[in-house]
Structures are given as C-alpha cells and as structure tokens.
Write a protein that holds these residues in place. Structure first.
Motif, mmCIF file in Angstrom:
data_model
loop_
_atom_site.group_PDB
_atom_site.id
_atom_site.type_symbol
_atom_site.label_atom_id
_atom_site.label_comp_id
_atom_site.label_asym_id
_atom_site.label_seq_id
_atom_site.Cartn_x
_atom_site.Cartn_y
_atom_site.Cartn_z
ATOM 1 N N GLU A 76 0.834 -1.202 0.000
ATOM 2 C CA GLU A 76 0.000 0.000 0.000
ATOM 3 C C GLU A 76 0.866 1.249 0.000
ATOM 4 O O GLU A 76 0.564 2.233 -0.674
ATOM 5 N N ARG A 77 1.955 1.211 0.764
ATOM 6 C CA ARG A 77 2.872 2.361 0.796
ATOM 7 C C ARG A 77 3.839 2.361 -0.375
ATOM 8 O O ARG A 77 4.261 3.433 -0.842
ATOM 9 N N PHE A 78 4.229 1.159 -0.830
ATOM 10 C CA PHE A 78 5.243 1.054 -1.879
ATOM 11 C C PHE A 78 4.735 0.167 -3.018
ATOM 12 O O PHE A 78 5.265 -0.915 -3.277
ATOM 13 N N PRO A 79 3.699 0.618 -3.719
ATOM 14 C CA PRO A 79 3.092 -0.226 -4.756
ATOM 15 C C PRO A 79 4.013 -0.483 -5.946
ATOM 16 O O PRO A 79 3.817 -1.470 -6.674
ATOM 17 N N ARG A 80 5.002 0.399 -6.150
ATOM 18 C CA ARG A 80 5.886 0.226 -7.317
ATOM 19 C C ARG A 80 7.287 -0.249 -6.926
ATOM 20 O O ARG A 80 8.219 -0.169 -7.716
ATOM 21 N N ALA A 81 7.409 -0.779 -5.718
ATOM 22 C CA ALA A 81 8.707 -1.307 -5.272
ATOM 23 C C ALA A 81 8.871 -2.745 -5.770
ATOM 24 O O ALA A 81 8.988 -3.694 -5.002
ATOM 25 N N VAL A 82 8.881 -2.904 -7.087
ATOM 26 C CA VAL A 82 8.860 -4.228 -7.709
ATOM 27 C C VAL A 82 10.121 -5.021 -7.364
ATOM 28 O O VAL A 82 10.051 -6.203 -6.992
ATOM 29 N N GLU A 83 11.285 -4.391 -7.480
ATOM 30 C CA GLU A 83 12.539 -5.101 -7.194
ATOM 31 C C GLU A 83 12.656 -5.451 -5.712
ATOM 32 O O GLU A 83 13.163 -6.517 -5.354
ATOM 33 N N VAL A 84 12.189 -4.581 -4.862
ATOM 34 C CA VAL A 84 12.221 -4.864 -3.422
ATOM 35 C C VAL A 84 11.295 -6.030 -3.105
ATOM 36 O O VAL A 84 11.622 -6.905 -2.297
ATOM 37 N N GLN A 85 10.141 -6.070 -3.767
ATOM 38 C CA GLN A 85 9.223 -7.195 -3.583
ATOM 39 C C GLN A 85 9.829 -8.498 -4.095
ATOM 40 O O GLN A 85 9.505 -9.582 -3.596
ATOM 41 N N ARG A 86 10.713 -8.415 -5.070
ATOM 42 C CA ARG A 86 11.403 -9.595 -5.589
ATOM 43 C C ARG A 86 12.546 -10.040 -4.676
ATOM 44 O O ARG A 86 13.162 -11.077 -4.919
ATOM 45 N N GLY A 87 12.843 -9.237 -3.655
ATOM 46 C CA GLY A 87 13.888 -9.612 -2.712
ATOM 47 C C GLY A 87 15.211 -8.957 -2.964
ATOM 48 O O GLY A 87 16.243 -9.440 -2.487
ATOM 49 N N LEU A 88 15.228 -7.851 -3.697
ATOM 50 C CA LEU A 88 16.479 -7.170 -3.997
ATOM 51 C C LEU A 88 16.671 -5.948 -3.106
ATOM 52 O O LEU A 88 15.718 -5.401 -2.547
ATOM 53 N N LEU A 89 17.923 -5.539 -2.989
ATOM 54 C CA LEU A 89 18.213 -4.272 -2.324
ATOM 55 C C LEU A 89 17.593 -3.127 -3.111
ATOM 56 O O LEU A 89 17.468 -3.192 -4.345
ATOM 57 N N ASP A 90 17.238 -2.061 -2.425
ATOM 58 C CA ASP A 90 16.624 -0.917 -3.097
ATOM 59 C C ASP A 90 17.702 -0.068 -3.759
ATOM 60 O O ASP A 90 18.208 0.889 -3.174
ATOM 61 N N VAL A 91 18.038 -0.423 -4.990
ATOM 62 C CA VAL A 91 19.025 0.347 -5.749
ATOM 63 C C VAL A 91 18.350 1.194 -6.826
ATOM 64 O O VAL A 91 19.029 1.829 -7.633
ATOM 65 N N TYR A 92 17.011 1.203 -6.833
ATOM 66 C CA TYR A 92 16.256 1.974 -7.823
ATOM 67 C C TYR A 92 15.500 3.149 -7.194
ATOM 68 O O TYR A 92 14.797 3.869 -7.897
ATOM 69 N N GLY A 93 15.596 3.309 -5.891
ATOM 70 C CA GLY A 93 14.846 4.372 -5.244
ATOM 71 C C GLY A 93 13.371 4.069 -5.138
ATOM 72 O O GLY A 93 12.538 4.983 -5.113
ATOM 73 N N GLN A 94 13.009 2.779 -5.072
ATOM 74 C CA GLN A 94 11.597 2.416 -5.025
ATOM 75 C C GLN A 94 10.991 2.575 -3.630
ATOM 76 O O GLN A 94 9.775 2.553 -3.481
ATOM 77 N N LEU A 95 11.835 2.724 -2.610
ATOM 78 C CA LEU A 95 11.345 2.993 -1.258
ATOM 79 C C LEU A 95 11.432 4.475 -0.901
ATOM 80 O O LEU A 95 10.959 4.883 0.158
ATOM 81 N N GLY A 96 12.058 5.274 -1.765
ATOM 82 C CA GLY A 96 12.199 6.697 -1.489
ATOM 83 C C GLY A 96 13.369 7.275 -2.246
ATOM 84 O O GLY A 96 14.280 6.545 -2.661
ATOM 85 N N ASP A 97 13.358 8.591 -2.451
ATOM 86 C CA ASP A 97 14.434 9.198 -3.234
ATOM 87 C C ASP A 97 15.721 9.380 -2.426
ATOM 88 O O ASP A 97 16.716 9.884 -2.943
ATOM 89 N N ASP A 98 15.721 8.943 -1.150
ATOM 90 C CA ASP A 98 16.932 9.017 -0.344
ATOM 91 C C ASP A 98 17.647 7.670 -0.286
ATOM 92 O O ASP A 98 18.457 7.420 0.601
ATOM 93 N N TYR A 99 17.405 6.807 -1.272
ATOM 94 C CA TYR A 99 17.852 5.405 -1.194
ATOM 95 C C TYR A 99 19.363 5.243 -1.123
ATOM 96 O O TYR A 99 19.852 4.214 -0.687
ATOM 97 N N VAL A 100 20.126 6.241 -1.575
ATOM 98 C CA VAL A 100 21.594 6.131 -1.529
ATOM 99 C C VAL A 100 22.164 6.654 -0.210
ATOM 100 O O VAL A 100 23.373 6.544 0.025
ATOM 101 N N MET A 101 21.335 7.222 0.617
ATOM 102 C CA MET A 101 21.825 7.864 1.831
ATOM 103 C C MET A 101 21.829 6.895 3.009
ATOM 104 O O MET A 101 21.144 5.884 3.009
#
Length: 289
Positions: free
Chosen positions: A245-270
């Motif tokens: 519901e909060r992260f409907p487009r976090a496709v890679e994270v749902q697949r079990g990957l680290l968030d390297v696409y910013g799908q959990l937020g635009d601060d993903y590199v921080m």
C-alpha cells in the motif's frame, strides 16, 4: 538525472517511482545506467555527496560520507564478455568514476572485462558461456586477493562458524523488505578472545542480498578465504515483507532485492534509507565503531 537522460511518463507501473530533479509527471528510463551507459556523465558523480548533503556545513545528516574515505581504497570490478544485464560501457563508467576518486587509479583499480562468462561473478565450478565444464576462475578469490594484498589461499569452510542474528533489533520499519534474521561467518581467529591473524585484527566482507540461510551460491567461497585470512563475512538479508500500500511500485524490493532503484524513497543512496541504514547499523554492531 544526467543532461542526456531520456525521460518517460511517470505512471503506476514505472520502475523508477522517485526521480530527484525530474519534471512533474516524468521519470527516468528503467535501468538507464545499465542499458544506456552513454547517458551517464561520470564527471558529475564525485561531487554528488556535496550537492546532495550540503557542504561547510553539511545540511542533511545521515546522508553520504565524504568521498575522501575512498582515496586509498583498492577496487575490483568484473564484467564478463557475455553479460547481457550490464551492457558494454556500464561497468567502464564505474571504473572511470573510481579513477576520479582514488589517488593512483592504475595501482588501485582492477577491471576484468575479458572473461567469457554470462552475468555473474564466477566460482571455480562456473563454466564459460555455452560450455559445461568448470572454467576454474575463482572470482571471489580474485576479488579478495586484489582488495587485500597478501592473502593466503582458501581454507576449510566450517559450518559451525555460521551464526544467526536478529535483524529486527536494527529495523524500525517492518514494511520495507527486510527479513527478521541475518547471518555472519566468524573465522576461528576472529572469535571473542582472538585478534585475527598475527594479532593484526580481522577484515570484513559485506554481502547483502535475499537470503534465509548462509551457504548458498558463493557464500562458502567467501567463508573459505575468510577462515584462513581472518575475514568476517557479514550477510544482511532482504527479501522480507513489503507494504504494497505504501510502496506499490517497489517491484525489485518485492522480488527480494536491495533498493538500488529508489523504489522505497528518493533518499535510497543515503545512510538514513531503510536498506542502507540496516547495513550501516550492522557494521557498527560488529566492529564496535
């Protein structure tokens, strides 16, 4: 975003739901750095921490450390000739980035791009592309012997040196794809009361991925070198529950990957981003920093 980037419409199915600097309603092409290395302006990257975090004084805390921490580091990069995931030029861009940062690129950066494998870091038993016999290329060993000069060869992998730890102690959001447990391999010479080979302390490899135990893939390879050279192998595990519901487009994270696409937020590199924060907290817990 780079000046040459091609933008697309931001939709509910966009693989890049957060784009810092994009106009409203627009986002980046999915995997633009891997599939379109020609878009990347490497010269803009070394100063990114200053642009993102502020400088003198730093305006955003838990942001990105100063690139000066990398000046003396050694870097091993590998792109096989049959890699269809990272197109030719993508890893070259990474090499060129490090070449702008380290003090002596020719002596500190090793880029292997002539081995006929598919997309992988090969182990001794990995065959070349379209072959079935093991090629005998020791990817983990090649990497470790470059990063840590003077290592001895791999030793015996000891399952009794695998330990499980509770990752929930370092997580304050249970909906960002982090598992409850992680794993760590502690060589005999790095256990409590010991201080590493020749009493010189221990090193560490961090291998964060989707995992529910230790021992698959190249886990034993890192551990075998760790056992004889005093290298702790820390394995933070993602692949946990994602709040769709909060992260409907976090496709890679749902697949079990680290968030390297910013799908959990635009601060993903921080350092404050969920996955980065987990890894940072675990490193601090193990090292006592």
């Amino acid at each position: 975003m780079f000046p040459m980037d091609e933008l697309v419409e931001q939709t509910n199915s966009s693989g890049v739901p957060n784009c810092d600097g994009c106009p409203d309603g627009k986002t980046l092409i999915y995997d633009h750095c891997k599939n379109h290395p020609e878009f990347v302006d490497v010269g803009l990257l070394p100063a990114y921490p200053q642009r993102a975090c502020g400088e003198n004084p730093i305006q955003i805390q838990d942001c990105v450390d100063d690139v000066a921490n990398l000046f003396d580091d050694r870097v091993y990069l590998f792109r096989p000739t049959h890699d269809r995931c990272y197109l030719k030029g993508a890893v070259e861009n990474v090499r060129n980035l490090y070449a702008q940062i380290v003090k002596h690129p020719a002596n500190q950066v090793k880029f292997v791009n002539d081995q006929p494998f598919p997309h992988c870091l090969p182990r001794n038993n990995t065959p070349y592309f379209n072959h079935s016999d093991p090629a005998g290329f020791d990817g983990p060993g090649e990497c470790l012997r470059w990063v840590y000069p003077g290592l001895t060869w791999a030793g015996k992998y000891k399952e009794e040196n695998i330990f499980t730890y509770d990752q929930t102690l370092y997580v304050n959001d249970t909906g960002v794809g982090i598992r409850d447990k992680g794993f760590i391999y502690i060589p005999d010479v790095c256990k409590p009361g010991q201080n590493g080979p020749d009493d010189n302390g221990c090193k560490m490899v961090v291998a964060a991925n989707n995992c529910d135990h230790f021992g698959d893939g190249d886990d034993p390879d890192w551990a075998m070198y760790g056992e004889t050279n005093g290298i702790v192998v820390l394995k933070p595990c993602v692949g946990g529950y994602v709040d769709k519901e909060r992260f409907p487009r976090a496709v890679e994270v749902q697949r079990g990957l680290l968030d390297v696409y910013g799908q959990l937020g635009d601060d993903y590199v921080m350092q404050k981003a969920p996955h980065m924060k987990l890894v940072g907290e675990l490193i601090k817990a193990v090292t006592g920093w």
